[in-house]
Design a protein around this motif. Structure first.
Motif, PDB file in Angstrom:
ATOM      1  N   ALA A   1       8.182   8.533 -27.961  1.00 47.10           N
ATOM      2  CA  ALA A   1       8.631   8.126 -26.633  1.00 47.10           C
ATOM      3  C   ALA A   1       9.872   8.895 -26.191  1.00 47.10           C
ATOM      4  CB  ALA A   1       8.919   6.625 -26.613  1.00 47.10           C
ATOM      5  N   GLY A   2      10.793   9.155 -27.110  1.00 44.81           N
ATOM      6  CA  GLY A   2      11.964   9.958 -26.781  1.00 44.81           C
ATOM      7  C   GLY A   2      13.025   9.232 -25.986  1.00 44.81           C
ATOM      8  N   PHE A   3      13.097   7.896 -26.113  1.00 49.77           N
ATOM      9  CA  PHE A   3      14.118   7.161 -25.375  1.00 49.77           C
ATOM     10  C   PHE A   3      15.460   7.344 -26.079  1.00 49.77           C
ATOM     11  CE2 PHE A   3      16.445   3.476 -23.765  1.00 49.77           C
ATOM     12  CZ  PHE A   3      16.102   3.510 -22.425  1.00 49.77           C
ATOM     13  N   PRO A   4      16.532   7.703 -25.342  1.00 53.18           N
ATOM     14  CA  PRO A   4      17.834   7.944 -25.977  1.00 53.18           C
ATOM     15  C   PRO A   4      18.298   6.745 -26.799  1.00 53.18           C
ATOM     16  CG  PRO A   4      17.854   8.759 -23.722  1.00 53.18           C
ATOM     17  CD  PRO A   4      16.569   7.998 -23.894  1.00 53.18           C
ATOM     18  N   THR A   5      18.632   6.994 -28.069  1.00 51.37           N
ATOM     19  CA  THR A   5      18.959   5.917 -29.004  1.00 51.37           C
ATOM     20  C   THR A   5      20.239   5.188 -28.640  1.00 51.37           C
ATOM     21  OG1 THR A   5      17.768   7.066 -30.759  1.00 51.37           O
ATOM     22  CG2 THR A   5      19.378   5.413 -31.451  1.00 51.37           C
ATOM     23  N   HIS A   6      21.222   5.912 -28.123  1.00 51.04           N
ATOM     24  CA  HIS A   6      22.485   5.245 -27.781  1.00 51.04           C
ATOM     25  C   HIS A   6      22.309   4.216 -26.677  1.00 51.04           C
ATOM     26  CE1 HIS A   6      22.424   8.470 -24.705  1.00 51.04           C
ATOM     27  NE2 HIS A   6      23.147   7.645 -23.978  1.00 51.04           N
ATOM     28  N   VAL A   7      21.290   4.416 -25.827  1.00 55.44           N
ATOM     29  CA  VAL A   7      21.018   3.441 -24.760  1.00 55.44           C
ATOM     30  C   VAL A   7      20.436   2.168 -25.360  1.00 55.44           C
ATOM     31  CG1 VAL A   7      19.780   3.013 -22.596  1.00 55.44           C
ATOM     32  CG2 VAL A   7      20.653   5.309 -23.097  1.00 55.44           C
ATOM     33  N   LYS A   8      19.490   2.334 -26.289  1.00 54.15           N
ATOM     34  CA  LYS A   8      18.918   1.170 -26.979  1.00 54.15           C
ATOM     35  C   LYS A   8      19.989   0.372 -27.709  1.00 54.15           C
ATOM     36  CE  LYS A   8      14.046   1.909 -28.110  1.00 54.15           C
ATOM     37  NZ  LYS A   8      13.083   1.914 -29.208  1.00 54.15           N
ATOM     38  N   LEU A   9      20.971   1.070 -28.246  1.00 50.27           N
ATOM     39  CA  LEU A   9      22.016   0.417 -29.027  1.00 50.27           C
ATOM     40  C   LEU A   9      23.152  -0.123 -28.152  1.00 50.27           C
ATOM     41  CD1 LEU A   9      22.238   2.910 -32.043  1.00 50.27           C
ATOM     42  CD2 LEU A   9      21.054   0.704 -31.953  1.00 50.27           C
ATOM     43  N   SER A  10      22.954  -0.069 -26.827  1.00 51.58           N
ATOM     44  CA  SER A  10      23.966  -0.564 -25.894  1.00 51.58           C
ATOM     45  C   SER A  10      23.367  -1.612 -24.957  1.00 51.58           C
ATOM     46  CB  SER A  10      24.541   0.597 -25.079  1.00 51.58           C
ATOM     47  OG  SER A  10      25.020   1.623 -25.896  1.00 51.58           O
ATOM     48  N   PRO A  11      22.814  -2.705 -25.518  1.00 49.49           N
ATOM     49  CA  PRO A  11      22.233  -3.730 -24.645  1.00 49.49           C
ATOM     50  C   PRO A  11      23.314  -4.430 -23.836  1.00 49.49           C
ATOM     51  CG  PRO A  11      22.383  -4.540 -26.889  1.00 49.49           C
ATOM     52  CD  PRO A  11      22.773  -3.092 -26.938  1.00 49.49           C
ATOM     53  N   PRO A  12      22.958  -5.067 -22.727  1.00 45.55           N
ATOM     54  CA  PRO A  12      23.945  -5.817 -21.935  1.00 45.55           C
ATOM     55  C   PRO A  12      24.650  -6.867 -22.791  1.00 45.55           C
ATOM     56  CG  PRO A  12      21.875  -5.611 -20.738  1.00 45.55           C
ATOM     57  CD  PRO A  12      21.614  -5.106 -22.124  1.00 45.55           C
ATOM     58  N   PRO A  13      25.906  -7.164 -22.488  1.00 42.71           N
ATOM     59  CA  PRO A  13      26.688  -8.104 -23.303  1.00 42.71           C
ATOM     60  C   PRO A  13      26.057  -9.487 -23.446  1.00 42.71           C
ATOM     61  CG  PRO A  13      28.103  -6.921 -21.761  1.00 42.71           C
ATOM     62  CD  PRO A  13      26.702  -6.590 -21.397  1.00 42.71           C
ATOM     63  N   ASP A  14      25.230  -9.880 -22.465  1.00 44.49           N
ATOM     64  CA  ASP A  14      24.639 -11.218 -22.526  1.00 44.49           C
ATOM     65  C   ASP A  14      23.388 -11.271 -23.409  1.00 44.49           C
ATOM     66  OD1 ASP A  14      23.317  -9.597 -20.614  1.00 44.49           O
ATOM     67  OD2 ASP A  14      22.397 -11.362 -19.709  1.00 44.49           O
ATOM     68  N   LYS A  15      22.963 -10.131 -23.946  1.00 46.60           N
ATOM     69  CA  LYS A  15      21.782 -10.092 -24.821  1.00 46.60           C
ATOM     70  C   LYS A  15      22.234 -10.185 -26.277  1.00 46.60           C
ATOM     71  CE  LYS A  15      19.360  -9.220 -21.112  1.00 46.60           C
ATOM     72  NZ  LYS A  15      18.650 -10.321 -20.430  1.00 46.60           N
ATOM     73  N   LYS A  16      21.950 -11.291 -26.918  1.00 45.28           N
ATOM     74  CA  LYS A  16      22.329 -11.471 -28.314  1.00 45.28           C
ATOM     75  C   LYS A  16      21.253 -10.870 -29.216  1.00 45.28           C
ATOM     76  CE  LYS A  16      23.480 -14.916 -31.821  1.00 45.28           C
ATOM     77  NZ  LYS A  16      23.565 -16.364 -32.164  1.00 45.28           N
ATOM     78  N   ILE A  17      21.626  -9.837 -29.955  1.00 47.40           N
ATOM     79  CA  ILE A  17      20.687  -9.142 -30.835  1.00 47.40           C
ATOM     80  C   ILE A  17      20.755  -9.755 -32.230  1.00 47.40           C
ATOM     81  CG2 ILE A  17      20.020  -6.924 -31.832  1.00 47.40           C
ATOM     82  CD1 ILE A  17      19.665  -7.128 -28.774  1.00 47.40           C
ATOM     83  N   ASP A  18      19.611 -10.271 -32.707  1.00 47.73           N
ATOM     84  CA  ASP A  18      19.583 -10.857 -34.050  1.00 47.73           C
ATOM     85  C   ASP A  18      18.554 -10.203 -34.966  1.00 47.73           C
ATOM     86  OD1 ASP A  18      17.116 -11.856 -33.247  1.00 47.73           O
ATOM     87  OD2 ASP A  18      17.861 -13.887 -32.901  1.00 47.73           O
ATOM     88  N   SER A  19      17.828  -9.201 -34.438  1.00 49.52           N
ATOM     89  CA  SER A  19      16.801  -8.538 -35.249  1.00 49.52           C
ATOM     90  C   SER A  19      16.798  -7.034 -34.979  1.00 49.52           C
ATOM     91  CB  SER A  19      15.411  -9.106 -34.937  1.00 49.52           C
ATOM     92  OG  SER A  19      15.347 -10.491 -35.210  1.00 49.52           O
ATOM     93  N   ILE A  20      17.043  -6.257 -36.022  1.00 47.38           N
ATOM     94  CA  ILE A  20      16.913  -4.797 -35.954  1.00 47.38           C
ATOM     95  C   ILE A  20      15.649  -4.435 -36.736  1.00 47.38           C
ATOM     96  CG2 ILE A  20      17.987  -2.574 -36.398  1.00 47.38           C
ATOM     97  CD1 ILE A  20      19.594  -4.343 -34.477  1.00 47.38           C
ATOM     98  N   ILE A  21      14.666  -3.883 -36.051  1.00 43.92           N
ATOM     99  CA  ILE A  21      13.359  -3.624 -36.659  1.00 43.92           C
ATOM    100  C   ILE A  21      13.142  -2.125 -36.804  1.00 43.92           C
ATOM    101  CG2 ILE A  21      10.870  -3.903 -36.389  1.00 43.92           C
ATOM    102  CD1 ILE A  21      11.452  -6.431 -34.732  1.00 43.92           C
TER     103      ILE A  21
END
Length: 440
Positions: free
Chosen positions: A140-160
């Protein structure tokens, strides 16, 4: 041990036997390398070198022009021969930096091992990943730094970690899991350091049990990382399907994985993160599976970005039969190419060279309303109806039936007894919708 999976999907023949037991071979480039300024989703890069300039290994040669973009680096040292449009694997001519390799591999500044990443903040790590030009390397080629910068209101609890590699023929991720196991795990640990409340999961299909055992051995003392065995089924590696298989969460239409607390990264992307953060190396290489019935000696190759498809094919002994079709990627979602004088880019997971028998596509016949496409669609769409609207260019109805949610996996086309060219029509309709939106 429970085997996890998603709803629907199909079971195409694996056809991985040609390369699944072939160790990765290192292949150095020849004289000329080509670096297209588009190797990612988002804004194209702008060349920051000119004809006649000397460049170094790891030197930035393409500057990202936006947040959703990723810089491009030279994978050799040498001289810029030209900056000009060159044929890209996507079939169009893209502005590219053409470098003549001097064979010295003199390094740019900053390419050295770093101190413990745990002393770095999340923002500092994201900056390193962004400057390294890392993107999703599953295709897909989606920039990784963008994926790793979710909005502050998104609580990330799973890295797959997406280690499914569900496409037939492809084995590059499988070999990376076996041969660069620690790097994959270290990349995941770096991301988990950025999201301290998250748990790490590595999802591997059960046709790669040697990889399952290899990864389990490395993570046995990691309390925050778990290996998940997935049922071998296509498209198990699609982001939303993988999330459902591992977490049982459904990503709603129009939403992203972060909306359900997940971030998904490909195996090779994790290795790229490890190389950037721990070794100071930007994204300059990748593993490519060169395979198919037309190839003399199928292999998994560690190659520099910018090398030509022709070089890789020659390293595999060339063609033993005239290929009827050559695909960049896998047979289900890859792109057919009409030349092998095109460069390896960040998303080039495979070069698939098919014989006439392997590439044969039966002629379409009329839809018999059997519903098999509906039973197979992992996105719960109505492919037969969408095909009808797409062919009539009724884009309003196409959108109303959620045609834009199609992930173009090809499951519907695979099971269709009438051999309807469903995905092709959806792809055309989706691109027309996007183009119309840009105009309005």
């Amino acid at each position: 041990m429970s085997i996890l999976t998603f709803k629907k999907g199909v079971h195409p023949p694996h056809r991985k036997h040609l390369t699944e037991h072939k160790p990765i071979e290192y292949l150095l480039p020849k004289q000329i390398l080509v670096y297209p300024m588009i190797q990612h989703i988002g804004a194209p890069c702008e060349p920051i070198v000119k004809k006649g300039d000397r460049v170094l290994l790891g030197q930035k040669i393409g500057e990202a022009k936006g947040f959703v973009s990723a810089p491009i680096h030279s994978s050799v040292s040498g001289t810029v021969k030209d900056v000009a449009p060159v044929l890209h694997p996507n079939g169009s001519k893209i502005l590219s930096v053409i470098v003549e390799n001097d064979g010295l591999y003199e390094k740019a500044e900053g390419m050295e091992k770093r101190e413990d990443y745990k002393n770095l903040s999340k923002d500092e790590l994201i900056k390193i990943i962004q400057e390294a030009g890392i993107v999703g390397m599953g295709g897909a080629g989606f920039p990784t730094h963008v994926k790793l910068s979710p909005p502050p209101d998104k609580k990330i609890d799973s890295i797959i970690v997406n280690a499914a590699e569900c496409e037939p023929f492809l084995t590059s991720d499988h070999r990376v899991l076996l041969e660069e196991t620690q790097r994959v795990v270290d990349g995941l640990k770096i991301v988990l350091h950025m999201f301290p409340e998250a748990k790490g999961y590595i999802g591997i299909e059960d046709n790669k049990m040697d990889a399952v055992e290899a990864v389990k051995k490395v993570v046995k003392d990691e309390k925050n990382i778990e290996v998940k065995v997935l049922k071998t089924k296509y498209p198990q590696g699609a982001e939303k399907q993988l999330i459902y298989a591992i977490t049982k969460r459904e990503v709603p239409s129009g939403k992203l994985p972060a909306d359900v607390g997940c971030i998904v990264q490909n195996v090779e992307t994790m290795v790229a993160i490890e190389r950037a953060v721990l070794r100071g190396r930007p994204l300059m290489r990748r593993i490519v599976t060169v395979t198919g019935g037309a190839i003399t000696e199928p292999k998994n190759l560690n190659v520099r970005l910018g090398m030509s498809f022709r070089e890789l094919i020659e390293a595999c002994g060339g063609f033993k039969k005239e290929p009827a079709k050559i695909i960049a990627g896998g047979p289900m979602m890859g792109i057919a190419v009409f030349s092998i004088d095109i460069p390896v880019v960040k998303g080039t997971s495979a070069i698939l060279c098919l014989t006439e028998e392997e590439a044969a596509i039966p002629e379409e016949s009329n839809c018999i309303r059997c519903g098999k496409c509906v039973e197979a669609c992992p996105m719960n769409l109505l492919p037969a109806a969408l095909n009808s609207f797409a062919l009539r260019n009724d884009l309003e109805q196409f959108e109303k039936l959620h045609g834009m949610d199609c992930i173009e996996c090809g499951s519907c086309s695979f099971v269709c007894p009438a051999k309807r060219h469903l995905v092709q029509s959806f792809r055309t309709a989706k691109r027309t919708v996007i183009a119309n939106r840009k105009k309005s």
